[in-house]
Motif scaffolding. Structure first.
Motif, PDB file in Angstrom:
ATOM      1  N   TYR B 481       0.862  -1.214   0.098  1.00  9.28           N
ATOM      2  CA  TYR B 481       0.011   0.038   0.102  1.00  9.28           C
ATOM      3  C   TYR B 481       1.056   1.270   0.020  1.00  9.28           C
ATOM      4  O   TYR B 481       0.583   2.129  -0.906  1.00  9.28           O
ATOM      5  N   CYS B 482       2.027   1.227   1.002  1.00  9.01           N
ATOM      6  CA  CYS B 482       2.745   2.521   0.875  1.00  9.01           C
ATOM      7  C   CYS B 482       3.612   2.687  -0.400  1.00  9.01           C
ATOM      8  O   CYS B 482       3.732   3.718  -0.723  1.00  9.01           O
ATOM      9  N   SER B 483       3.920   1.415  -1.089  1.00  8.56           N
ATOM     10  CA  SER B 483       4.847   1.612  -2.149  1.00  8.56           C
ATOM     11  C   SER B 483       3.942   2.284  -3.399  1.00  8.56           C
ATOM     12  O   SER B 483       4.590   3.184  -4.012  1.00  8.56           O
ATOM     13  N   ILE B 484       2.724   2.020  -3.209  1.00  9.42           N
ATOM     14  CA  ILE B 484       1.666   2.767  -4.373  1.00  9.42           C
ATOM     15  C   ILE B 484       1.879   4.195  -4.264  1.00  9.42           C
ATOM     16  O   ILE B 484       2.191   4.786  -5.090  1.00  9.42           O
ATOM     17  N   GLY B 485       1.756   4.733  -2.897  1.00  7.61           N
ATOM     18  CA  GLY B 485       1.968   6.180  -2.917  1.00  7.61           C
ATOM     19  C   GLY B 485       3.290   6.793  -3.086  1.00  7.61           C
ATOM     20  O   GLY B 485       3.440   7.695  -3.706  1.00  7.61           O
ATOM     21  N   VAL B 486       4.347   6.063  -2.608  1.00  5.66           N
ATOM     22  CA  VAL B 486       5.778   6.343  -2.858  1.00  5.66           C
ATOM     23  C   VAL B 486       5.780   6.535  -4.686  1.00  5.66           C
ATOM     24  O   VAL B 486       6.434   7.670  -4.932  1.00  5.66           O
ATOM     25  N   VAL B 487       5.520   5.359  -5.553  1.00  8.23           N
ATOM     26  CA  VAL B 487       5.615   5.469  -6.658  1.00  8.23           C
ATOM     27  C   VAL B 487       4.903   6.766  -7.328  1.00  8.23           C
ATOM     28  O   VAL B 487       5.292   7.380  -8.101  1.00  8.23           O
ATOM     29  N   TYR B 488       3.609   6.886  -6.769  1.00  9.66           N
ATOM     30  CA  TYR B 488       2.972   7.898  -7.465  1.00  9.66           C
ATOM     31  C   TYR B 488       3.499   9.254  -7.036  1.00  9.66           C
ATOM     32  O   TYR B 488       3.577   9.994  -8.032  1.00  9.66           O
ATOM     33  N   CYS B 489       4.222   9.393  -5.931  1.00 10.75           N
ATOM     34  CA  CYS B 489       4.739  10.731  -5.456  1.00 10.75           C
ATOM     35  C   CYS B 489       5.859  10.966  -6.596  1.00 10.75           C
ATOM     36  O   CYS B 489       6.260  11.878  -6.995  1.00 10.75           O
ATOM     37  N   TYR B 490       6.681   9.965  -6.751  1.00  7.80           N
ATOM     38  CA  TYR B 490       7.837   9.677  -7.689  1.00  7.80           C
ATOM     39  C   TYR B 490       7.538  10.223  -9.163  1.00  7.80           C
ATOM     40  O   TYR B 490       8.125  11.152  -9.620  1.00  7.80           O
ATOM     41  N   ILE B 491       6.553   9.661  -9.626  1.00  8.40           N
ATOM     42  CA  ILE B 491       5.862   9.792 -11.016  1.00  8.40           C
ATOM     43  C   ILE B 491       5.557  11.510 -11.006  1.00  8.40           C
ATOM     44  O   ILE B 491       5.997  12.254 -11.886  1.00  8.40           O
ATOM     45  N   TYR B 492       4.686  11.801 -10.038  1.00  5.08           N
ATOM     46  CA  TYR B 492       4.137  13.095 -10.066  1.00  5.08           C
ATOM     47  C   TYR B 492       5.544  14.194 -10.083  1.00  5.08           C
ATOM     48  O   TYR B 492       5.610  15.118 -10.752  1.00  5.08           O
ATOM     49  N   TYR B 493       6.324  13.869  -9.137  1.00  6.02           N
ATOM     50  CA  TYR B 493       7.353  14.921  -8.699  1.00  6.02           C
ATOM     51  C   TYR B 493       8.313  14.913  -9.996  1.00  6.02           C
ATOM     52  O   TYR B 493       8.908  16.097 -10.329  1.00  6.02           O
ATOM     53  N   TYR B 494       8.445  13.623 -10.482  1.00  2.00           N
ATOM     54  CA  TYR B 494       9.234  13.855 -11.621  1.00  2.00           C
ATOM     55  C   TYR B 494       8.918  14.638 -12.891  1.00  2.00           C
ATOM     56  O   TYR B 494       9.519  15.255 -13.479  1.00  2.00           O
ATOM     57  N   ARG B 495       7.593  14.455 -12.966  1.00  2.00           N
ATOM     58  CA  ARG B 495       7.095  15.157 -14.117  1.00  2.00           C
ATOM     59  C   ARG B 495       6.923  16.589 -13.926  1.00  2.00           C
ATOM     60  O   ARG B 495       7.680  17.386 -14.857  1.00  2.00           O
ATOM     61  N   GLU B 496       6.815  16.998 -12.601  1.00  2.00           N
ATOM     62  CA  GLU B 496       6.755  18.214 -12.295  1.00  2.00           C
ATOM     63  C   GLU B 496       8.161  18.992 -12.524  1.00  2.00           C
ATOM     64  O   GLU B 496       8.400  20.182 -13.081  1.00  2.00           O
ATOM     65  N   PHE B 497       9.049  17.962 -12.041  1.00  7.59           N
ATOM     66  CA  PHE B 497      10.606  18.714 -12.331  1.00  7.59           C
ATOM     67  C   PHE B 497      11.089  18.643 -13.778  1.00  7.59           C
ATOM     68  O   PHE B 497      11.504  19.810 -14.128  1.00  7.59           O
ATOM     69  N   MET B 498      10.703  17.746 -14.365  1.00  5.49           N
ATOM     70  CA  MET B 498      11.023  18.024 -15.903  1.00  5.49           C
ATOM     71  C   MET B 498      10.145  18.939 -16.590  1.00  5.49           C
ATOM     72  O   MET B 498      10.667  19.724 -17.385  1.00  5.49           O
ATOM     73  N   LYS B 499       8.991  19.511 -16.056  1.00  2.00           N
ATOM     74  CA  LYS B 499       8.409  20.702 -16.808  1.00  2.00           C
ATOM     75  C   LYS B 499       8.941  21.912 -16.271  1.00  2.00           C
ATOM     76  O   LYS B 499       8.810  23.078 -16.776  1.00  2.00           O
ATOM     77  N   SER B 500       9.729  22.075 -15.027  1.00  3.92           N
ATOM     78  CA  SER B 500      10.036  23.306 -14.315  1.00  3.92           C
ATOM     79  C   SER B 500      11.325  24.068 -15.212  1.00  3.92           C
ATOM     80  O   SER B 500      11.828  23.402 -15.723  1.00  3.92           O
ATOM     81  N   SER B 501      11.308  25.510 -15.092  1.00  3.41           N
ATOM     82  CA  SER B 501      12.112  26.106 -15.792  1.00  3.41           C
ATOM     83  C   SER B 501      12.664  27.240 -14.896  1.00  3.41           C
ATOM     84  O   SER B 501      11.741  27.625 -13.794  1.00  3.41           O
ATOM     85  N   ASP B 502      13.515  27.967 -15.247  1.00  3.15           N
ATOM     86  CA  ASP B 502      14.192  29.067 -14.310  1.00  3.15           C
ATOM     87  C   ASP B 502      13.173  30.096 -14.199  1.00  3.15           C
ATOM     88  O   ASP B 502      13.288  31.121 -13.363  1.00  3.15           O
ATOM     89  N   VAL B 503      12.515  30.474 -15.331  1.00  2.00           N
ATOM     90  CA  VAL B 503      11.721  31.391 -15.382  1.00  2.00           C
ATOM     91  C   VAL B 503      10.537  31.570 -14.651  1.00  2.00           C
ATOM     92  O   VAL B 503      10.186  32.634 -14.126  1.00  2.00           O
ATOM     93  N   GLN B 504      10.067  30.279 -14.482  1.00  2.00           N
ATOM     94  CA  GLN B 504       8.858  30.275 -13.542  1.00  2.00           C
ATOM     95  C   GLN B 504       9.062  30.784 -12.110  1.00  2.00           C
ATOM     96  O   GLN B 504      10.463  30.573 -11.682  1.00  2.00           O
ATOM     97  N   LYS B 505       8.151  31.283 -11.688  1.00  2.00           N
ATOM     98  CA  LYS B 505       8.422  32.013 -10.200  1.00  2.00           C
ATOM     99  C   LYS B 505       8.429  30.841  -9.315  1.00  2.00           C
ATOM    100  O   LYS B 505       7.595  30.023  -9.072  1.00  2.00           O
ATOM    101  N   VAL B 506       9.474  30.664  -8.309  1.00  2.25           N
ATOM    102  CA  VAL B 506       9.853  29.581  -7.590  1.00  2.25           C
ATOM    103  C   VAL B 506       8.984  29.933  -6.293  1.00  2.25           C
ATOM    104  O   VAL B 506       8.268  29.031  -5.821  1.00  2.25           O
ATOM    105  N   THR B 507       9.309  31.090  -5.891  1.00  2.00           N
ATOM    106  CA  THR B 507       8.505  31.322  -4.285  1.00  2.00           C
ATOM    107  C   THR B 507       7.130  32.012  -4.685  1.00  2.00           C
ATOM    108  O   THR B 507       6.719  32.811  -5.209  1.00  2.00           O
ATOM    109  N   LYS B 508       6.117  31.198  -4.246  1.00  2.00           N
ATOM    110  CA  LYS B 508       4.721  31.669  -4.313  1.00  2.00           C
ATOM    111  C   LYS B 508       4.172  32.114  -3.267  1.00  2.00           C
ATOM    112  O   LYS B 508       3.608  31.434  -2.324  1.00  2.00           O
ATOM    113  N   LYS B 509       4.325  33.164  -2.914  1.00  2.00           N
ATOM    114  CA  LYS B 509       4.267  33.767  -1.580  1.00  2.00           C
ATOM    115  C   LYS B 509       3.258  35.186  -1.884  1.00  2.00           C
ATOM    116  O   LYS B 509       3.098  35.758  -2.975  1.00  2.00           O
ATOM    117  N   GLU B 510       2.349  35.460  -0.916  1.00  2.00           N
ATOM    118  CA  GLU B 510       1.433  36.434  -1.138  1.00  2.00           C
ATOM    119  C   GLU B 510       2.180  37.807  -0.849  1.00  2.00           C
ATOM    120  O   GLU B 510       3.172  37.749  -0.065  1.00  2.00           O
TER     121      GLU B 510
END
Lengths: 564, 510
Positions: B481-510
């Motif tokens: 059960y836990c490994s499903i969650g970890v794998v999900y996080c991995y895929i999600y985070y990997y995708r987000e990381f590959m999409k990220s670029s320097d131009v994007q505002k990193v700190t999203k603060k009010e």
């Protein structure tokens, strides 16, 4: 399913979970009498009661017989404890029949049994004590504040701004109250079920303050029937309820009598239900009562921080008087010490006074009565805990002292690490919350430090003109007299600081240095005398506090007018 | 805030002194004895106890220093032949040594917080999230290990990296590698980031790559790292192969007795279910294969249907999956991407590595908690991963007396992280509607499922009387059960990381 939770509520939720976590961690430590045959300790006493209540018919529980040797941890608590032990015993039997086998289970100890026993206390704590405390803080603090608002405002107008510190917020005081180490150490370390009877008492006090008098008296009866030690709290309950029945000018006497009748009936019915199995036989009833008040045991056993034990250093009560004489002396002094606060509560009833009267009554029992145990300080600590939001520093001082007075007992149970960790946790939490409180009251980032600075400043800030006119000494004297409040709080803080440092020193000396062979009991004695002196001081202080509060009939009168 | 939190957490740690401790307690006691009573050239040969020294030299020196304090508590614990010795003073000393060396961890947290921009999240939330990390409490102060000091050094190194002090960062990371070599999984991220930003500063045009300044930086960095390795391994120079064979014991199986929640747990369960179905279909198959069904007990695990996995396979897979993230990191600029890549490297190694311990998930959670205060997305992954990861540590504390303690630790930590991060990242006061804050309803449902798993393991399983028949079933369910969650996080985070670029505002603060 929408829900919005305020940060105040979150604080209480975290506080409650943290309190349970600390209790769960303390559970890992040793209990009283762990692996110490032949008598073991309170843990074995409770286990033995489970064995007795599940295996013997109810009328033999309190009787000496071949199956029930009263000299080996005989049942000496009221029936409600016995019933509780019966239920726990049945569960224990279901889990593992070796836990409660008659005769054979004597001195039974195992890792799983410890987990089971610890769980029973935890359940009691989570069901009775913790909710009662949270309920009290969240219902009573506000009502008393609004009630006394008028008086307070007037008082504050004359004072300087700097001493105008808000009482601590309810959620912060809830958290601090839940973390009080005394009850954690005794219930979850040493092993007892104080949380249940104290939980009932807190509920009863809450109900009194919310004017549910009949329910309150029922809850108090439950507490009393769980542990006879709750008699320490009896007098204020009795007197306060009685004073509400006394007709005030313009009211009918019949009404008061009817009220008294209602409360009386509630109490009697509660008692009858609880004592029902023992009512058939007068001899049996007397035996049960006899078990609960063992007067033969002497005025004190170990070193207790009450007056008799402290005075015993210079005057040997135990040898000069026999038990009966001592009992009469105790009775006389206890009544005398109870008199001021009781008379005050009866003649000038006021709800805010009630908690103070509880402190005074239980403290005078603790200091002067017969057969006091060092754990009984918990009975005083609970009303002090309830008074905490109004007078944080004094109460904090008292609560630390109460833990200190129990250290010899707890060190004997190998709970040294738990004492240090829990007490320091409590102290640091207190420090942080008081800091937070001062910061929000003074609108200042430094908080506490700034408070001290302003106190000193107000004492030394002398106008140049005055100084040249009157001379520097006279001017500063005048300044100090004008700001006597600041001086008083400064002195108070210094005293508290020094006294707590003294506690620390004595505690660590007792751990690290061997006592001289001539006086093996030196440290317990020093600890008990040191804390006794403090308790006497607190007794005078809280009495003074109570007597200072003016009479207030309003809450009682409104109700009566509505009625008639 | 850091100071108070550290104090309060230390008091809880003190309270945990008498709790259950695993064999790791004896492991470290044995190492104390080895380093104290033998000359360094025998440290890696000594095998009186089965718990031989298998950490790098610097940790051995650390134990050596500790042993001088240990003498004051109880000299008997320093005898190699006193196996399983645990007097009260030994316990007190060992526990206190962990609590006190945790101050390095607090220092690391302090330095990390200082090198971030001033904000409420940095001043209150981050210190609390890091210092009260419930995984560390479970692994260090109950189970018993010295992870606090190591993560402290890791945080110091990260702090220097955030301040762009590359040499200091590299220095501390090398020290860390020489204390516990598991951190080698994070090394690729360090290597690439240092290569790009220290050795190859500035533009990447072909003709400018081999300038003198860049070469100088490269040599400085290389000599710094190599000299640390040289110094620590010098006393053992005549038996380096012996040291290495102790450090990398590939004789152990692919999975630990309790499967860490990674890809191999899923692989195992596929194999088992496949076998189970095959068993139903064809009874003759059973006779040939029953021997392999004891996989839960023995560390060697042989598969019935799927092909066996060798250490080389795991290494190739790990490298393969790290590669895209590392290439991406090379092209990115901000230190925050370094942290993200570090998280991904750690996760990759955790998911595909050989003989991974469930404790290794903390290596991912700690850098992730720094990221969680920057961005709602990072916070979301942190929330899922920390809850699941810490829950997967539960089987470490299997004794009944700790049931309540572990549940409360996780509950408090999770409640606090949800509360603080949701107030940090959502402007309006949080409104909860069928889902946990920052999470969507499927993720919330998944996390709530952990409650069900917990109840099944502790109540239903026992009540059904399956305890003796299927003792490993709850463990299996937990890790799958836990490994499903970890794998999900991995895929999600990997995708987000590959999409990220320097131009994007990193700190999203009010």
């Amino acid at each position: 399913m929408y829900c919005r939770i305020t940060s105040e509520t979150w604080l209480v939720v975290f506080g409650a979970f943290l309190a349970i976590l600390l209790r769960a961690c303390t559970n890992l430590h040793s209990y009283s009498g762990e692996a110490k045959p032949p008598m073991y300790g309170d843990y074995e006493a409770q286990r033995h009661w489970m064995e007795i209540t599940t295996n013997l018919p109810i009328n033999e529980w309190y009787q000496n017989s071949t199956n029930n040797d009263l000299n080996y941890w005989g049942l000496d608590y009221p029936p409600l404890t016995a019933y509780h032990m019966y239920i726990c015993g049945k569960v224990a039997e279901y889990l593992n029949e070796n836990y409660t086998k008659l005769h054979e289970s004597r001195g039974y100890e195992s890792e799983d049994h410890k987990v089971f026993m610890r769980f029973t206390v935890m359940i009691g704590d989570v069901l009775f004590y913790i909710p009662a405390l949270i309920l009290y803080y969240h219902t009573c603090i506000k009502t008393i504040e609004t009630q006394d608002g008028g008086v307070k405002k007037k008082k504050f107008k004359n004072q300087k701004k700097l001493t105008e510190i808000k009482p601590m917020s309810t959620s912060l005081s809830t958290v601090i109250g839940l973390l009080y180490p005394g009850i954690i150490l005794i219930d979850h370390g040493h092993f007892q079920y104080n949380c249940i009877s104290l939980g009932f008492t807190i509920t009863a006090i809450t109900l009194i303050l919310k004017k549910f008098d009949i329910l309150a008296s029922i809850f108090y009866c439950l507490a009393l029937n769980y542990k006879q030690m709750e008699l320490y709290h009896a007098l204020p309950f009795f007197l306060y309820l009685l004073s509400t029945c006394v007709p005030k000018p313009g009211q009918k006497t019949v009404w008061g009598i009817f009220r008294l009748f209602k409360i009386g009936i509630a109490v009697i019915i509660t008692f009858i239900i609880i004592w029902y199995p023992f009512l058939y036989d007068l001899g049996e009833l007397l035996q049960v009562l006899n078990r609960q008040f063992p007067l033969g045991r002497g005025v004190f056993e170990d070193k207790v921080s009450n007056v008799w034990c402290a005075l015993n250093v210079v005057f040997k009560f135990k040898t000069k008087f026999d038990n009966y004489q001592m009992m009469r002396i105790c009775l006389f002094t206890t009544v005398a010490s109870l008199l001021p606060s009781s008379v005050d509560l009866f003649l000038r009833p006021n709800r805010k006074k009630f908690v103070l009267a509880q402190i005074n009554s239980s403290l005078s029992f603790f200091l002067f009565s017969f057969q006091v145990h060092e754990k009984s300080i918990l009975l005083v600590a609970i009303p002090v805990l309830l008074y905490f939001p109004y007078d944080s520093f004094t109460c904090y001082w008292f609560l630390c002292m109460s833990v200190f007075s129990m250290t010899p007992l707890l060190v004997k149970d190998n709970l040294t690490i738990a004492i240090i960790a829990l007490t320091l946790f409590y102290c640091v939490t207190f420090r942080v919350s008081i800091e937070h409180n001062y910061r929000s009251s003074l609108n200042n980032h430094d908080g506490f430090k700034e408070y001290y600075r302003s106190l000193v400043h107000s004492l030394l800030d002398i106008e140049y003109k005055k100084a040249t006119q009157m001379g520097i000494f006279k001017a500063s004297l005048q300044q100090i007299i004008k700001n006597s409040d600041a001086l008083r709080s400064l002195i108070f803080h210094c005293c508290m600081f020094l006294s707590l440092i003294g506690c620390l020193l004595i505690f660590f000396m007792s751990l690290l240095l061997q006592p001289p062979p001539k006086y093996p009991d030196l440290y317990p004695l020093v600890i008990s005398v040191y804390s006794c002196v403090h308790f006497v001081g607190f007794f005078i202080y809280f009495n003074y506090k109570q007597l200072k509060i003016p009479q207030q009939f309003e809450d009682i009168r409104i109700e009566k007018i509505k009625f008639s | 805030m850091i100071f108070t939190t550290t104090l309060l957490t230390s008091f809880v740690k003190l309270l945990l002194i008498p709790s259950y401790r695993s064999t790791d307690f004896e492991v470290h006691r044995n190492w104390l004895a080895i380093t104290h009573s033998l000359p360094p050239n025998k440290w890696y040969f000594e095998d009186t106890s089965q718990w031989t020294l298998d950490y790098p030299p610097l940790f051995a020196w650390f134990e050596y220093i500790l042993s001088f304090v240990a003498v004051l508590f109880d000299p008997k614990m320093l005898n190699i032949n006193h196996l399983n010795y645990s007097s009260n003073n030994t316990v007190l000393f060992q526990r206190l040594s962990v609590i006190i060396t945790d101050l390095i961890y607090a220092l690391g947290v302090f330095m990390c917080c200082k090198s971030l921009q001033k904000s409420w999240g940095k001043e209150v939330v981050l210190p609390i999230l890091l210092i009260t990390n419930c995984g560390l409490l479970i692994v260090d102060h109950i189970h018993f290990q010295y992870n606090g000091i190591m993560y402290g050094i890791l945080l110091i190194s990260i702090a220097y990296m955030l301040q762009a002090k590359y040499l200091q960062s590299a220095f501390w990371f090398t020290i860390l590698l020489n204390m516990k070599h598991i951190y080698i999984y994070l090394a690729p991220a360090y290597f690439i980031y240092l290569l790009r930003h220290y050795c190859l500063q500035g533009s990447l045009q072909m003709n400018k790559i081999f300038s003198f300044g860049k070469l100088k930086n490269f040599i400085t960095l290389g000599s710094l790292v190599l000299s640390i390795f040289l110094i620590t391994f010098l006393p053992f120079y005549d038996h380096i192969p012996q040291v290495l064979s102790r450090l990398f014991p590939f004789k152990r199986g692919l999975c630990h007795a309790y499967w860490a929640p990674n890809v191999w747990a899923l692989y195992n369960i596929f194999d088992k279910t496949g076998f189970f179905i095959a068993q139903k279909l064809n009874k003759h198959l059973v006779k040939n294969m029953t021997a392999s069904m004891t996989g839960g007990l023995v560390q060697e695990f042989s598969y019935s249907l799927l092909p066996n996995v060798t250490p080389a396979t795991t290494m190739i897979l790990t490298a393969l999956f790290m590669l895209p993230a590392l290439v991406k990191l090379f092209l990115l600029n901000k230190p925050i991407h370094f942290l993200r890549c570090m998280v991904l490297c750690g996760l990759t190694a955790f998911l595909f590595g050989w003989h991974v311990h469930e404790k290794a998930i903390i290596m991912v959670i700690i850098p992730l908690s720094i990221l969680s205060i920057f961005n709602a997305n990072d916070a979301k992954i942190f929330l899922i991963l920390s809850t699941v990861g810490h829950y997967s540590l539960f089987p470490l504390l299997f004794v009944n007396s700790l049931l309540l303690v572990k549940v409360l630790l996780l509950l408090l930590y999770t409640l606090y992280s949800f509360h603080s991060l949701s107030t940090l990242h959502t402007q309006v006061s949080p409104v909860y509607r069928f889902s946990l804050p920052l999470l969507n309803s499927i993720e919330s449902f998944y996390l709530m499922g952990l409650i069900g798993i917990f109840l099944y393991e502790n109540v239903v399983h026992v009540c059904l009387g399956l305890n003796n028949k299927l003792p490993f079933l709850p463990l299996m369910i937990t890790s799958v059960y836990c490994s499903i969650g970890v794998v999900y996080c991995y895929i999600y985070y990997y995708r987000e990381f590959m999409k990220s670029s320097d131009v994007q505002k990193v700190t999203k603060k009010e």
